[in-house]
Scaffold this active site. Structure first.
Site, short mmCIF file in Angstrom:
data_model
loop_
_atom_site.label_atom_id
_atom_site.label_comp_id
_atom_site.label_asym_id
_atom_site.label_seq_id
_atom_site.Cartn_x
_atom_site.Cartn_y
_atom_site.Cartn_z
N CYS A 42 0.82 -1.21 0.00
CA CYS A 42 0.00 0.00 0.00
C CYS A 42 0.85 1.26 0.00
CB CYS A 42 -0.94 0.00 1.20
SG CYS A 42 -1.99 1.47 1.27
N CYS A 47 -1.50 1.65 -3.11
CA CYS A 47 -2.53 2.68 -3.04
C CYS A 47 -2.01 4.09 -2.83
CB CYS A 47 -3.58 2.33 -1.98
SG CYS A 47 -3.02 1.31 -0.63
N LYS A 50 -0.13 5.32 -6.04
CA LYS A 50 -1.15 5.33 -7.10
C LYS A 50 -2.08 6.52 -6.94
CE LYS A 50 -4.85 3.16 -6.44
NZ LYS A 50 -5.78 2.06 -6.09
N TYR A 177 -9.39 -3.50 -11.51
CA TYR A 177 -9.29 -2.10 -11.09
C TYR A 177 -7.88 -1.56 -11.23
CZ TYR A 177 -7.47 -3.55 -6.47
OH TYR A 177 -6.71 -4.08 -5.46
N GLU A 181 -7.38 1.62 -13.51
CA GLU A 181 -6.90 2.84 -12.85
C GLU A 181 -5.65 3.38 -13.54
OE1 GLU A 181 -8.40 2.14 -8.23
OE2 GLU A 181 -6.42 1.42 -8.86
N HIS A 461 -28.05 20.45 -0.70
CA HIS A 461 -28.19 21.03 -2.04
C HIS A 461 -27.33 22.28 -2.19
CE1 HIS A 461 -30.26 21.94 -5.81
NE2 HIS A 461 -30.36 23.20 -5.39
N GLU A 466 -26.86 14.36 -3.26
CA GLU A 466 -28.25 14.52 -2.82
C GLU A 466 -29.19 13.59 -3.58
OE1 GLU A 466 -30.47 18.18 -4.07
OE2 GLU A 466 -28.52 18.75 -4.89
#
Length: 478
Positions: A42, A47, A50, A177, A181, A461, A466
């Site tokens: 990681c 991660c 990346k 992924y 990615e 909002h 939302e």
């Protein structure tokens, strides 16, 4: 029997470090061995670097957006060496933090490879044997090259952070992924990206509607995505290979362009199953990972190793040998850093706090940092309708910030709801910052929120998120 340590951890990744620190906090005498760099996949080659590359790649679109919003600016070129050097400095800083955390917890660190000698003995690459009442294997996994001729010319995700220079063009092979990615990252950094995936759609296992929108968005942003396509043959390119092939390397004034320089000294010629031939600066494989169990002595010590090389464990991360446990990617359960950390915490609860704690692998939120980004928790529509009758609440729209900038990017908000219990079984988001949104939505889904709970929540909002609480009617039932 007297042991040198109460716990010996093999592997200095996120899971192993967390388990070592928390176990030491109980008063246990703990040691940890790491053969490479503290932080594991990681922090060092996964991660963290990346995600920093994701941030860097996003600026190419930000320049265009800024001009649409009234800013006068000139678009610059991406300086890979400058970014790479700062990236490595940041990774070294994080590695130092991991070491300080272990030192501060009283964990003894061995910068060495460790293998199992027997159920209570670890042999270090220095030649030293140490004993422990409990041994925790947290050695993670690694990317593997496919078994095709010429695959050794390619690179993996481990290598991408170490390149001397950015390739002008690259072929990425894979549809998971990691492949998707990096296709988006490199495309955003100005690299001409071609992606091959042998399946019918990328991101297998995720919600079909969501992954379809991701693929559509990737293509719109310039990724040359070929589905149902794989490599037939690849080899170091020759001058003759460039003649007549302008897909990977462009022609210059009717003459072949200069051969691209790679780690092999030449470009790489590739023939695909669709009949296409091209030369690429680099070929990156993201076609699978394997647990790091080779030559570790697991089987000799009595640990069962599975078909893919994984350490086989029970719900409490215990192997067939009572004194040996395993967590993280080496078990090939759920290959996510936060999961490895939670497995490490559960291990300490079970072994050192007398509170048997099985690992909870249900309803894990996750994010795929493609462009567009995707966040998901729970069941896909396809998986849910195999389980029970469901209602699908879904909306897709062009968000305010993209519409103003004249971009065509669309957002997807989707809830999969049980007809019987009204529980939200799955939530899927394709949008900027989908990872941030799904973390919060994941709390509600994990708590068993119903569609009516979502409905009772007042919308914030104007936001994209939302829409998760304003979808009143199902678009279909399944």
């Amino acid at each position: 029997m007297t042991f040198d340590y109460d716990l010996f951890v093999i592997g200095g990744g996120s899971g192993g470090v967390r388990a070592a620190r928390v176990a030491a906090a109980t008063g246990a005498k703990v040691a940890l061995a790491e053969e490479f760099r503290m932080g594991g996949t990681c922090v060092i080659r996964g991660c963290v670097p990346k995600k920093l590359m994701v941030f860097a790649s996003g600026y190419s679109e930000m320049f265009d957006d800024a001009r649409a919003y009234g800013w006068d600016l000139d678009e610059g070129d991406f300086n890979w060496p400058r970014f790479r050097d700062k990236l490595h400095a940041e990774l070294s800083r994080l590695e130092g933090i991991y070491r300080k955390l272990l030192d501060g917890s009283g964990v003894e660190i061995f910068d060495a490879r460790a293998t199992l000698k027997d159920p209570h003995t670890v042999t270090l690459s220095t030649g030293k044997d140490v004993t422990a009442k409990h041994i925790l294997v947290a050695t993670g996994g690694r990317p593997v090259l496919p078994e095709i001729s010429g695959a050794e010319l390619g690179i993996t995700s481990n290598d991408i952070f170490l390149l001397d220079e950015m390739p002008k063009n690259i072929l990425i092979v894979g549809g998971g992924y990691i492949a998707s990615e990096f296709a988006c990252i490199l495309n955003g950094l100005g690299v001409k990206v071609t992606q091959f995936y042998r399946g019918a759609q990328i991101l297998r296992g995720f919600d079909d509607e969501a992954r379809g929108l991701v693929a559509e968005g990737m293509r719109a942003k310039g990724v040359d995505l070929h589905l149902g396509t794989n490599i037939v043959e690849m080899r170091a390119a020759t001058e003759d290979d460039l003649k007549g092939h302008d897909h990977g390397v462009p022609m210059e004034e009717g003459r072949p362009a200069q051969l691209p320089q790679t780690g092999t000294g030449k470009g790489i010629w590739v023939k695909a199953t669709n009949g296409q031939e091209a030369v690429y600066d680099q070929v990156m494989f993201a076609t699978g990972r394997a647990p790091n169990t080779d030559d570790m002595g697991l089987q000799a010590a009595g640990v069962e190793v599975g078909r893919r090389g994984e350490a086989v464990v029970d719900d409490y991360s215990q192997t067939a040998v009572p004194s040996i446990y395993a967590i993280g990617d080496v078990t090939n359960r759920v290959q996510l850093t936060p999961v490895a950390i939670r497995e490490g915490m559960a291990f300490v609860e079970t072994v050192f706090k007398g509170n048997p704690t099985p690992v909870d692998h249900e309803l894990i939120p996750s994010a795929i940092f493609t462009q567009p980004e995707m966040g998901t928790v729970g069941l896909s529509e396809e998986a849910a309708r195999e389980q029970e009758p469901v209602e699908i609440y879904c909306t897709s729209f062009k968000p305010m910030n993209h519409a103003f900038a004249d971009r065509d990017d669309r957002v997807l908000m989707k809830l999969v709801v049980s007809v019987e219990t009204r529980k939200v079984l799955g939530c899927h988001i394709v949008a900027d910052h989908a990872g941030e949104m799904i973390q919060l939505a994941g709390i509600a889904v994990k708590m068993g929120a119903t569609k009516e709970d979502f409905d009772r929540t007042v919308a914030v909002h104007p936001t994209m998120a939302e829409e998760l609480v304003t979808m009143k009617e199902p678009v279909r039932t399944a």
